[in-house]
Design a protein around this motif. Structure first.
Motif, PDB file in Angstrom:
ATOM      1  N   LEU A 248       0.652  -0.803  -0.142  1.00 23.05           N
ATOM      2  CA  LEU A 248       0.313   0.444  -0.083  1.00 23.05           C
ATOM      3  C   LEU A 248       0.679   1.071  -0.671  1.00 23.05           C
ATOM      4  N   ILE A 249       1.867   1.386   0.717  1.00 21.84           N
ATOM      5  CA  ILE A 249       2.804   1.963   1.440  1.00 21.84           C
ATOM      6  C   ILE A 249       3.380   2.866  -0.731  1.00 21.84           C
ATOM      7  N   ASP A 250       3.113   1.495  -0.797  1.00 17.25           N
ATOM      8  CA  ASP A 250       4.100   1.298  -2.968  1.00 17.25           C
ATOM      9  C   ASP A 250       3.255   2.193  -3.545  1.00 17.25           C
ATOM     10  N   ASP A 251       1.824   2.003  -3.367  1.00 17.61           N
ATOM     11  CA  ASP A 251       0.938   2.123  -4.329  1.00 17.61           C
ATOM     12  C   ASP A 251       0.365   3.914  -3.815  1.00 17.61           C
ATOM     13  N   LEU A 252       0.599   4.417  -3.253  1.00 21.72           N
ATOM     14  CA  LEU A 252       0.707   5.468  -2.118  1.00 21.72           C
ATOM     15  C   LEU A 252       0.805   6.578  -2.532  1.00 21.72           C
ATOM     16  N   ARG A 253       2.654   5.982  -2.153  1.00 20.78           N
ATOM     17  CA  ARG A 253       3.355   7.369  -2.732  1.00 20.78           C
ATOM     18  C   ARG A 253       3.835   7.062  -4.343  1.00 20.78           C
ATOM     19  N   GLY A 254       3.736   6.202  -4.883  1.00 15.89           N
ATOM     20  CA  GLY A 254       3.874   6.110  -6.432  1.00 15.89           C
ATOM     21  C   GLY A 254       2.776   6.776  -7.215  1.00 15.89           C
ATOM     22  N   ARG A 255       1.858   7.392  -6.509  1.00  9.80           N
ATOM     23  CA  ARG A 255       0.488   8.277  -7.136  1.00  9.80           C
ATOM     24  C   ARG A 255       0.905   9.828  -6.398  1.00  9.80           C
ATOM     25  N   GLY A 256       2.306  10.107  -5.522  1.00  7.41           N
ATOM     26  CA  GLY A 256       2.825  11.394  -4.636  1.00  7.41           C
ATOM     27  C   GLY A 256       2.161  11.635  -3.554  1.00  7.41           C
ATOM     28  N   VAL A 257       1.476  10.520  -3.108  1.00  3.32           N
ATOM     29  CA  VAL A 257       0.818  10.350  -1.686  1.00  3.32           C
ATOM     30  C   VAL A 257       1.674  10.991  -0.350  1.00  3.32           C
ATOM     31  N   PRO A 258       2.180  11.011   0.805  1.00  2.00           N
ATOM     32  CA  PRO A 258       2.975  11.011   0.901  1.00  2.00           C
ATOM     33  C   PRO A 258       2.782  10.416   2.859  1.00  2.00           C
ATOM     34  N   ALA A 259       3.073   9.384   2.800  1.00  2.00           N
ATOM     35  CA  ALA A 259       2.534   7.990   2.694  1.00  2.00           C
ATOM     36  C   ALA A 259       3.851   6.970   3.512  1.00  2.00           C
ATOM     37  N   VAL A 260       3.550   6.626   5.059  1.00  2.00           N
ATOM     38  CA  VAL A 260       4.717   6.201   5.843  1.00  2.00           C
ATOM     39  C   VAL A 260       4.040   5.341   6.699  1.00  2.00           C
ATOM     40  N   ILE A 261       4.532   4.111   7.435  1.00  2.00           N
ATOM     41  CA  ILE A 261       4.334   3.454   8.379  1.00  2.00           C
ATOM     42  C   ILE A 261       3.859   3.751   9.083  1.00  2.00           C
ATOM     43  N   SER A 262       3.078   3.965  10.103  1.00  2.00           N
ATOM     44  CA  SER A 262       2.650   4.357  11.358  1.00  2.00           C
ATOM     45  C   SER A 262       3.708   3.725  12.557  1.00  2.00           C
ATOM     46  N   GLY A 263       4.678   4.198  13.361  1.00  2.00           N
ATOM     47  CA  GLY A 263       4.943   3.630  14.224  1.00  2.00           C
ATOM     48  C   GLY A 263       5.984   2.257  13.727  1.00  2.00           C
ATOM     49  N   ALA A 264       5.293   1.596  14.502  1.00  2.00           N
ATOM     50  CA  ALA A 264       6.116  -0.175  13.987  1.00  2.00           C
ATOM     51  C   ALA A 264       5.321  -0.840  13.227  1.00  2.00           C
ATOM     52  N   GLY A 265       4.476  -0.147  12.954  1.00  2.00           N
ATOM     53  CA  GLY A 265       3.417  -0.975  11.801  1.00  2.00           C
ATOM     54  C   GLY A 265       2.293  -1.666  12.560  1.00  2.00           C
ATOM     55  N   SER A 266       1.326  -2.722  12.372  1.00  2.00           N
ATOM     56  CA  SER A 266       1.482  -2.171  11.092  1.00  2.00           C
ATOM     57  C   SER A 266       0.511  -1.221   9.523  1.00  2.00           C
ATOM     58  N   THR A 267      -0.029  -0.458  10.729  1.00  2.00           N
ATOM     59  CA  THR A 267      -0.934   0.974  10.149  1.00  2.00           C
ATOM     60  C   THR A 267      -0.078   1.789   8.520  1.00  2.00           C
ATOM     61  N   VAL A 268      -0.861   2.001   8.350  1.00  2.00           N
ATOM     62  CA  VAL A 268      -0.479   3.132   7.197  1.00  2.00           C
ATOM     63  C   VAL A 268      -0.789   4.526   7.571  1.00  2.00           C
ATOM     64  N   LEU A 269       0.154   5.303   7.118  1.00  2.00           N
ATOM     65  CA  LEU A 269      -0.630   6.705   7.817  1.00  2.00           C
ATOM     66  C   LEU A 269       0.219   7.533   6.802  1.00  2.00           C
ATOM     67  N   ALA A 270      -0.648   8.327   6.394  1.00  2.00           N
ATOM     68  CA  ALA A 270      -0.644   9.269   4.519  1.00  2.00           C
ATOM     69  C   ALA A 270      -0.948  10.647   5.588  1.00  2.00           C
ATOM     70  N   ILE A 271       0.275  11.788   5.171  1.00  2.00           N
ATOM     71  CA  ILE A 271      -0.148  12.869   5.936  1.00  2.00           C
ATOM     72  C   ILE A 271      -0.432  14.409   4.790  1.00  2.00           C
ATOM     73  N   GLY A 272      -0.882  14.469   4.800  1.00  2.00           N
ATOM     74  CA  GLY A 272      -1.058  15.814   3.568  1.00  2.00           C
ATOM     75  C   GLY A 272      -2.065  16.455   3.213  1.00  2.00           C
ATOM     76  N   THR A 273      -1.798  17.546   2.320  1.00  2.00           N
ATOM     77  CA  THR A 273      -2.829  18.536   2.208  1.00  2.00           C
ATOM     78  C   THR A 273      -4.020  17.722   1.188  1.00  2.00           C
ATOM     79  N   PRO A 274      -5.402  18.321   1.873  1.00  2.00           N
ATOM     80  CA  PRO A 274      -6.584  17.358   1.257  1.00  2.00           C
ATOM     81  C   PRO A 274      -5.676  17.093  -0.632  1.00  2.00           C
ATOM     82  N   GLU A 275      -5.400  18.243  -1.258  1.00  2.00           N
ATOM     83  CA  GLU A 275      -4.788  18.198  -2.582  1.00  2.00           C
ATOM     84  C   GLU A 275      -3.822  16.827  -2.722  1.00  2.00           C
ATOM     85  N   GLN A 276      -2.810  16.508  -1.523  1.00  2.00           N
ATOM     86  CA  GLN A 276      -2.228  15.502  -1.964  1.00  2.00           C
ATOM     87  C   GLN A 276      -3.068  14.223  -1.667  1.00  2.00           C
ATOM     88  N   LEU A 277      -3.568  14.199  -0.591  1.00  2.00           N
ATOM     89  CA  LEU A 277      -4.312  12.802   0.016  1.00  2.00           C
ATOM     90  C   LEU A 277      -5.046  12.646  -1.115  1.00  2.00           C
TER      91      LEU A 277
END
Length: 305
Positions: A248-277
């Motif tokens: 999912l990180i690969d898919d989101l970042r491949g579309r320009g979404v600032p996405a990371v693993i939250s803490g140690a995981g497994s949740t993914v966090l996307a953080i950005g402006t509404p346009e970025q999300l």
């Protein structure tokens, strides 16, 4: 809950979920999220423990002395000058923070236990958040989750020779957060075990750049969040523990979404402006529970008059 602890005392606490690291801020950056666990304690004549749990983890968390809130409550009382308990304890928890998913469930339990210990050991005294942070960081080993759980918002926190320090980060008001929670749990101990003892110098240099850029991107230049959320020292080594999240990180970042693993995981966090999300709206997230969240405040303690 020993000598000096009143029978019939009660207190309640709300503690937010947290997202640590946010990419390059490994072990030192965290965000509080507007998703809360609620815990209360009551003391009564007699002995023994009763624990009631609803919500997240209600069928899996222990109902004995190993319950993390209770264990931390007891340790907090000792650290605050109270001996071991000689009264009956009733602990009630309603959990909204997913367990073992990288959203700070263990830090929330530690902070809840310490705040309740403060209420019982220091009746009538305002909660000293700096003392609480020092105690929580001592238990957790690092303050990245504890600092936002106690203080709220976004926090840069670290441990130095003279104690635990923190600086609030004023998040740009245009920034939003979205969590993607899968079914897979990832124990923090396992996520730390797979990290190498050393990393290539070129990765360290890239990490320094991203971490430096992240503070500016988060506070005043969200257009730089995509580059600022790149990580080189922990996420690449944890991919095998959470393949769905890594994909999912690969898919989101491949579309320009600032996405990371939250803490140690497994949740993914996307953080950005509404346009970025919005860039990730066509990604298949059917295997995830998706929630839009805002920044949360710090721990809230209430004691009946």
């Amino acid at each position: 809950m020993g000598a000096g602890t009143p029978i019939g005392a009660s207190a309640s606490v709300r503690v937010p979920a947290t997202s640590a690291n946010v990419g390059p801020g490994f072990d030192c950056v965290g965000l509080a999220l507007d998703l809360w666990d609620e815990v209360s304690v009551e003391t009564a004549p007699g002995h023994g423990v009763r624990i009631d749990v609803t919500g997240e983890g209600e069928h899996t968390v222990p109902r004995d002395e190993s319950h993390l809130v209770l264990a931390t409550l007891r340790q907090g009382l000792v650290d605050l000058g109270h001996p071991q308990p000689d009264v009956a304890v009733h602990l009630t928890a309603h959990n909204r923070i997913p367990q073992s998913r990288g959203l700070g469930s263990s830090a929330a339990a530690v902070v809840a236990g310490l705040a309740l210990a403060w209420a019982l050991a220091r009746p009538g005294e305002p909660l000293d958040r700096d003392v609480l942070l020092t105690m929580a960081a001592g238990i957790e080993g690092h303050p990245d989750n504890a600092a936002p759980a106690i203080l709220g918002g976004a926090q840069l926190a670290w441990v130095a020779e003279d104690g635990v320090h923190h600086l609030p980060l004023e998040v740009d008001p245009s920034i939003r957060m979205r969590t993607y929670v899968p079914d897979r749990q990832v124990p923090t101990a396992l996520a730390r075990h797979v990290l190498p003892e050393s990393i290539p110098r070129r990765h360290a240099v890239k990490q320094v750049l991203a971490a430096s850029l992240f503070v500016t991107a988060l506070t005043s230049s969200p257009d730089h969040l995509f580059e600022a959320t790149r990580d080189w020292i922990h996420q690449p080594y944890r991919r095998s523990l959470m393949p769905e999240s890594a994909s999912l990180i690969d898919d989101l970042r491949g579309r320009g979404v600032p996405a990371v693993i939250s803490g140690a995981g497994s949740t993914v966090l996307a953080i950005g402006t509404p346009e970025q999300l919005r860039g990730g709206e066509d990604v298949d997230v059917s295997a995830f529970r998706v929630t839009d969240l805002t920044l949360g405040g710090g721990v809230e303690l209430s004691v009946p008059n």
